[in-house]
Write a protein that holds these residues in place. Structure first.
Motif, PDB file in Angstrom:
ATOM      1  N   ALA A 149       0.833  -1.202   0.000  1.00  0.00           N
ATOM      2  CA  ALA A 149       0.000   0.000   0.000  1.00  0.00           C
ATOM      3  C   ALA A 149       0.868   1.253   0.000  1.00  0.00           C
ATOM      4  CB  ALA A 149      -0.917  -0.013   1.220  1.00  0.00           C
ATOM      5  N   PRO A 150       0.362   2.370  -0.527  1.00  0.00           N
ATOM      6  CA  PRO A 150       1.142   3.613  -0.559  1.00  0.00           C
ATOM      7  C   PRO A 150       1.405   4.152   0.845  1.00  0.00           C
ATOM      8  CG  PRO A 150      -1.115   4.017  -1.275  1.00  0.00           C
ATOM      9  CD  PRO A 150      -0.965   2.537  -1.165  1.00  0.00           C
ATOM     10  N   SER A 151       2.358   5.091   0.914  1.00  0.00           N
ATOM     11  CA  SER A 151       2.783   5.657   2.192  1.00  0.00           C
ATOM     12  C   SER A 151       2.632   7.170   2.186  1.00  0.00           C
ATOM     13  CB  SER A 151       4.240   5.264   2.484  1.00  0.00           C
ATOM     14  OG  SER A 151       4.383   3.877   2.604  1.00  0.00           O
ATOM     15  N   VAL A 152       2.964   7.775   3.327  1.00  0.00           N
ATOM     16  CA  VAL A 152       2.926   9.227   3.494  1.00  0.00           C
ATOM     17  C   VAL A 152       4.345   9.698   3.798  1.00  0.00           C
ATOM     18  CG1 VAL A 152       2.034  11.162   4.851  1.00  0.00           C
ATOM     19  CG2 VAL A 152       0.551   9.209   4.331  1.00  0.00           C
ATOM     20  N   LEU A 153       4.805  10.709   3.064  1.00  0.00           N
ATOM     21  CA  LEU A 153       6.131  11.279   3.275  1.00  0.00           C
ATOM     22  C   LEU A 153       5.980  12.704   3.785  1.00  0.00           C
ATOM     23  CD1 LEU A 153       9.234  11.260   3.007  1.00  0.00           C
ATOM     24  CD2 LEU A 153       8.935  11.999   0.628  1.00  0.00           C
ATOM     25  N   ILE A 207      11.153   4.319  -0.028  1.00  0.00           N
ATOM     26  CA  ILE A 207       9.937   4.452   0.785  1.00  0.00           C
ATOM     27  C   ILE A 207       9.335   3.069   1.014  1.00  0.00           C
ATOM     28  CG2 ILE A 207       7.683   5.551   0.975  1.00  0.00           C
ATOM     29  CD1 ILE A 207      10.046   7.493   0.969  1.00  0.00           C
ATOM     30  N   PRO A 208       9.186   2.655   2.267  1.00  0.00           N
ATOM     31  CA  PRO A 208       8.552   1.357   2.538  1.00  0.00           C
ATOM     32  C   PRO A 208       7.047   1.441   2.323  1.00  0.00           C
ATOM     33  CG  PRO A 208       9.082   2.466   4.590  1.00  0.00           C
ATOM     34  CD  PRO A 208       9.644   3.328   3.499  1.00  0.00           C
ATOM     35  N   ALA A 209       6.399   0.299   2.255  1.00  0.00           N
ATOM     36  CA  ALA A 209       4.945   0.256   2.049  1.00  0.00           C
ATOM     37  C   ALA A 209       4.214   0.516   3.355  1.00  0.00           C
ATOM     38  CB  ALA A 209       4.547  -1.107   1.485  1.00  0.00           C
ATOM     39  N   SER A 210       3.020   1.098   3.235  1.00  0.00           N
ATOM     40  CA  SER A 210       2.097   1.295   4.367  1.00  0.00           C
ATOM     41  C   SER A 210       2.783   1.956   5.551  1.00  0.00           C
ATOM     42  CB  SER A 210       1.486  -0.044   4.789  1.00  0.00           C
ATOM     43  OG  SER A 210       0.857  -0.685   3.710  1.00  0.00           O
ATOM     44  N   SER A 211       3.551   3.006   5.289  1.00  0.00           N
ATOM     45  CA  SER A 211       4.315   3.649   6.352  1.00  0.00           C
ATOM     46  C   SER A 211       4.151   5.162   6.304  1.00  0.00           C
ATOM     47  CB  SER A 211       5.802   3.298   6.251  1.00  0.00           C
ATOM     48  OG  SER A 211       6.016   1.913   6.351  1.00  0.00           O
ATOM     49  N   GLU A 212       4.444   5.777   7.437  1.00  0.00           N
ATOM     50  CA  GLU A 212       4.556   7.223   7.514  1.00  0.00           C
ATOM     51  C   GLU A 212       6.039   7.531   7.691  1.00  0.00           C
ATOM     52  OE1 GLU A 212       2.573  11.100   9.763  1.00  0.00           O
ATOM     53  OE2 GLU A 212       2.258   9.087  10.555  1.00  0.00           O
ATOM     54  N   VAL A 213       6.612   8.196   6.710  1.00  0.00           N
ATOM     55  CA  VAL A 213       8.060   8.433   6.666  1.00  0.00           C
ATOM     56  C   VAL A 213       8.323   9.909   6.922  1.00  0.00           C
ATOM     57  CG1 VAL A 213      10.154   8.243   5.282  1.00  0.00           C
ATOM     58  CG2 VAL A 213       8.335   6.548   5.021  1.00  0.00           C
ATOM     59  N   SER A 227      10.445   6.488  10.679  1.00  0.00           N
ATOM     60  CA  SER A 227       9.314   5.918   9.927  1.00  0.00           C
ATOM     61  C   SER A 227       8.549   4.990  10.849  1.00  0.00           C
ATOM     62  CB  SER A 227       9.800   5.163   8.683  1.00  0.00           C
ATOM     63  OG  SER A 227      10.601   4.062   9.045  1.00  0.00           O
ATOM     64  N   LYS A 228       7.249   4.884  10.607  1.00  0.00           N
ATOM     65  CA  LYS A 228       6.410   4.019  11.415  1.00  0.00           C
ATOM     66  C   LYS A 228       5.245   3.541  10.570  1.00  0.00           C
ATOM     67  CE  LYS A 228       3.634   7.845  13.311  1.00  0.00           C
ATOM     68  NZ  LYS A 228       3.184   8.525  14.553  1.00  0.00           N
ATOM     69  N   PRO A 229       4.660   2.399  10.924  1.00  0.00           N
ATOM     70  CA  PRO A 229       3.518   1.897  10.145  1.00  0.00           C
ATOM     71  C   PRO A 229       2.340   2.865  10.213  1.00  0.00           C
ATOM     72  CG  PRO A 229       4.458   0.181  11.539  1.00  0.00           C
ATOM     73  CD  PRO A 229       5.081   1.461  11.986  1.00  0.00           C
ATOM     74  N   LEU A 230       1.625   2.964   9.108  1.00  0.00           N
ATOM     75  CA  LEU A 230       0.439   3.803   9.097  1.00  0.00           C
ATOM     76  C   LEU A 230      -0.641   3.217   9.997  1.00  0.00           C
ATOM     77  CD1 LEU A 230       0.018   4.862   5.349  1.00  0.00           C
ATOM     78  CD2 LEU A 230       0.394   6.375   7.301  1.00  0.00           C
ATOM     79  N   ALA A 231      -1.325   4.069  10.713  1.00  0.00           N
ATOM     80  CA  ALA A 231      -2.413   3.602  11.570  1.00  0.00           C
ATOM     81  C   ALA A 231      -3.566   3.119  10.707  1.00  0.00           C
ATOM     82  CB  ALA A 231      -2.867   4.732  12.482  1.00  0.00           C
ATOM     83  N   LYS A 232      -4.090   1.963  11.050  1.00  0.00           N
ATOM     84  CA  LYS A 232      -5.187   1.386  10.280  1.00  0.00           C
ATOM     85  C   LYS A 232      -6.518   1.990  10.698  1.00  0.00           C
ATOM     86  CE  LYS A 232      -2.871  -3.052   9.561  1.00  0.00           C
ATOM     87  NZ  LYS A 232      -2.970  -4.527   9.716  1.00  0.00           N
TER      88      LYS A 232
END
Length: 232
Positions: A149-153, A207-213, A227-232
Motif C-alpha cells: 500500500a502507498p505511504s505518506v512522506l 519508501i517502505p509500504a504502508s508507512s509514515e516516513v 518511519s512508522k507503520p500507518l495507523a489502520k
C-alpha cells in the motif's frame, strides 16, 4: 748530457700528469640513483557512450503538469509531467513545454542529444532544462516491482520550501512542512527547493509500504529521520 736528458724526461712526465687529472674512484658500495617515478594520477571513470549516429530515446519531465514537444512533434505521455520520445536523431533538438497554471510556457530551447542513448531531461521552475541521466540503450537498469500500500512522506525544512517527487511537485508549496500522501513504495527521486534563494537538494529515498516516513531537508541534503507503520 745524459743527466740533462734524464731531467728533461722527468719534467715532461710531471707536466703531462698534471694536465690530465684522473677521475675519482667510485666507492664499491655506491648505488645508482633510482629513476623518478612518473606522476601517478587517479584513473577517471569513463563516461557512458552510446552509438554515434544511432537514434535515442528521450524522457522529458516537468515540475508541474505539462505538455512537451520535441522538434514540434508530440511524444507518449508517461505521467502528467513526463513525456517519452523514441527514435530521436542525435544533435541539437528543440524542446518546447507548456503547463502549470494557465498552461503557461515552461521552456523553449534546445537540448544536445547524443546517439544511441536513453536521455532523461528535467525542466525546473526557472525555465531551465538539465540532462540528469544518460544511459546507453540496452543497458537501462530494470526496476524491480515493489508491492504494498502507498505511504505518506513528511518533509520538514528549516525555512519555506517546495518538494518534488520523481520530477513532479507535490504537497503544499512554500511551507516548512510538506506532507505528500499516496507515495508508492520503492525508490523515488526527491528534490527540495528552498523558497528564499535558488538552492535545491536532491536524493533518492527508499519508501517502505504502508508507512509514515519523516525526512529532514537542509541545504546539506535530505535524510530520513524516522518511519512508522500507518495507523489502520
Amino acid at each position: 748530457m745524459r743527466l740533462a736528458a734524464v731531467l728533461f724526461t722527468l719534467v715532461a712526465s710531471s707536466a703531462l700528469a698534471q694536465g690530465t687529472p684522473s677521475a675519482p674512484a667510485r666507492p664499491a658500495d655506491a648505488k645508482a640513483a633510482p629513476a623518478k617515478p612518473a606522476d601517478a594520477r587517479p584513473t577517471e571513470a569513463a563516461a557512458p557512450e552510446g552509438k554515434p549516429g544511432a537514434t535515442s530515446t528521450v524522457i522529458v519531465r516537468c515540475t508541474d503538469d505539462c505538455t512537451v514537444k520535441l522538434d514540434g512533434k508530440g511524444g507518449v505521455r508517461q505521467a502528467t509531467n513526463s513525456w517519452e520520445f523514441k527514435d530521436v536523431a542525435p544533435g541539437q533538438r528543440r524542446v518546447e513545454a507548456n503547463g502549470g497554471f494557465l498552461n503557461r510556457p515552461l521552456y523553449s530551447g534546445f537540448a544536445d542529444i547524443p546517439g544511441g542513448m536513453k536521455v532523461t531531461a528535467q525542466i525546473d521552475s526557472n525555465k531551465r532544462l538539465t540532462i540528469t541521466e544518460r544511459v546507453p540503450l540496452g543497458q537501462e537498469p530494470v526496476a524491480k516491482p515493489v508491492s504494498g500500500a502507498p505511504s505518506v512522506l513528511s518533509v520538514r525544512c528549516p525555512k519555506q520550501c517546495s518538494v518534488s517527487i520523481d520530477g513532479l511537485r507535490k504537497g503544499a508549496a512554500n511551507s516548512q512542512l510538506v506532507v505528500v500522501r499516496d507515495v508508492p513504495p520503492g525508490d523515488h527521486d526527491v528534490e527540495v527547493k528552498f523558497v528564499l534563494g535558488s538552492k535545491a537538494v536532491r536524493t533518492k529515498l527508499t519508501i517502505p509500504a504502508s508507512s509514515e516516513v519523516f525526512a529532514t531537508a537542509t541545504e546539506g541534503g535530505i535524510s530520513i529521520t524516522n518511519s512508522k507503520p500507518l495507523a489502520k
